[in-house]
Design an enzyme around this catalytic site. Sequence first.
Site, PDB file in Angstrom:
ATOM      1  NE  ARG A   1       7.783  -5.441   3.370  1.00 60.16           N
ATOM      2  CZ  ARG A   1       6.656  -4.775   3.515  1.00 60.16           C
ATOM      3  NH1 ARG A   1       6.381  -4.219   4.686  1.00 60.16           N
ATOM      4  NH2 ARG A   1       5.805  -4.661   2.550  1.00 60.16           N
TER       5      ARG A   1
ATOM      6  NE  ARG B   1      -4.173   1.724  10.335  1.00 51.86           N
ATOM      7  CZ  ARG B   1      -2.992   2.170   9.934  1.00 51.86           C
ATOM      8  NH1 ARG B   1      -2.899   3.202   9.125  1.00 51.86           N
ATOM      9  NH2 ARG B   1      -1.882   1.604  10.345  1.00 51.86           N
TER      10      ARG B   1
ATOM     11  NE  ARG C   1      10.823  -5.819  12.908  1.00 51.55           N
ATOM     12  CZ  ARG C   1       9.741  -5.111  12.610  1.00 51.55           C
ATOM     13  NH1 ARG C   1       9.771  -4.178  11.696  1.00 51.55           N
ATOM     14  NH2 ARG C   1       8.607  -5.348  13.237  1.00 51.55           N
TER      15      ARG C   1
ATOM     16  NE  ARG D   1       3.797  -6.511  12.953  1.00 52.36           N
ATOM     17  CZ  ARG D   1       4.988  -6.712  12.387  1.00 52.36           C
ATOM     18  NH1 ARG D   1       5.285  -6.174  11.237  1.00 52.36           N
ATOM     19  NH2 ARG D   1       5.891  -7.444  12.988  1.00 52.36           N
TER      20      ARG D   1
ATOM     21  CE  LYS E   1      -2.112   0.511   3.932  1.00 49.73           C
ATOM     22  NZ  LYS E   1      -1.503   1.635   4.668  1.00 49.73           N
TER      23      LYS E   1
HETATM   24  P1  AMP Z   1       1.339   2.560   9.301  1.00 50.87           P
HETATM   25  O1  AMP Z   1       2.703   3.003   8.871  1.00 50.87           O
HETATM   26  O2  AMP Z   1       0.233   3.161   8.490  1.00 50.87           O
HETATM   27  O3  AMP Z   1       1.229   1.061   9.396  1.00 50.87           O
HETATM   28  O4  AMP Z   1       1.130   3.106  10.790  1.00 50.87           O
HETATM   29  C1  AMP Z   1       2.000   2.751  11.842  1.00 50.87           C
HETATM   30  C2  AMP Z   1       1.271   2.899  13.167  1.00 50.87           C
HETATM   31  O5  AMP Z   1       0.865   4.252  13.356  1.00 50.87           O
HETATM   32  C3  AMP Z   1      -0.007   2.095  13.284  1.00 50.87           C
HETATM   33  O6  AMP Z   1       0.239   0.787  13.726  1.00 50.87           O
HETATM   34  C4  AMP Z   1      -0.786   2.891  14.312  1.00 50.87           C
HETATM   35  O7  AMP Z   1      -0.290   2.649  15.616  1.00 50.87           O
HETATM   36  C5  AMP Z   1      -0.416   4.318  13.964  1.00 50.87           C
HETATM   37  N1  AMP Z   1      -1.357   4.915  12.970  1.00 50.87           N
HETATM   38  C6  AMP Z   1      -1.085   5.278  11.692  1.00 50.87           C
HETATM   39  N2  AMP Z   1      -2.163   5.808  11.091  1.00 50.87           N
HETATM   40  C7  AMP Z   1      -3.152   5.773  12.024  1.00 50.87           C
HETATM   41  C8  AMP Z   1      -4.518   6.162  12.025  1.00 50.87           C
HETATM   42  N3  AMP Z   1      -5.106   6.686  10.927  1.00 50.87           N
HETATM   43  N4  AMP Z   1      -5.229   5.981  13.174  1.00 50.87           N
HETATM   44  C9  AMP Z   1      -4.664   5.454  14.276  1.00 50.87           C
HETATM   45  N5  AMP Z   1      -3.382   5.053  14.346  1.00 50.87           N
HETATM   46  C10 AMP Z   1      -2.621   5.209  13.236  1.00 50.87           C
END
Ligand code: AMP
Length: 194
Positions: free
Chosen positions: A126, A87, A132, A143, A13
């Site tokens: 990855r 989200r 990791r 996850r 994505k």
């Molecule tokens: P991502 O890189 O989009 O996977 O985001 C990493 C982390 O940031 C997620 O696991 C959430 O903890 C937080 N996060 C990112 N975008 C949001 C959102 N729109 N609402 C709530 N938490 C978010």
Amino acid sequence: MYVIFFGPPGVGKGTQAAIVAERTGWAHISTGDMLRAHVRDGTDLGHKAKAFMNKGLLVPDDLVIDMFMARLAEIGDRGFVLDGFPRTLAQARALDAALARGGGAIDLAINITAPDSVLVERMMGRAAESGRADDTPEAIRVRIEVQKPSAELLDHYRRAGKLKDVDGRPAVPQVTEAIMAALGVAGVSPQSPR
Ligand code: AMP
């Protein structure tokens, strides 16, 4: 155009959102990147968000919505690609309301899909590359389950006739072409207005 990208972790994505933004000249808004920058910079928001992010939980709506709205206000009269926002339904409703105030609306939500087995395989690859070792298939499955877009969120856009599924299994360039075709903007020139 105002476009949202949905998809589970490992589906590509973020990669696709960055490529599409580059090709169209639209803004790329990644709330995950923004939150990680706040954590890195040690801001007040970063301190609050960190505990949730470290546990793989969502950061509370009010914090994320405020941060997102400030960014949205900066992009002016350009299209955007949203990556990681909304989200939750509350975030989707806040987004709809903000766009409606300017006479706009989301044009399309692209839902990039792949079977869990493909996602686990990619994420294990990855994890191995980045050393990791604690990323077990089980941890990765959890996850994926926690982070995949919720059915109610997808339904919000499906009911509005705005959700299109794109197969995330092919190679990156093929997925990009499928997305550009879904957007109906193949060959669009950079910086083109909405
Ligand atoms: P991502 O890189 O989009 O996977 O985001 C990493 C982390 O940031 C997620 O696991 C959430 O903890 C937080 N996060 C990112 N975008 C949001 C959102 N729109 N609402 C709530 N938490 C978010």
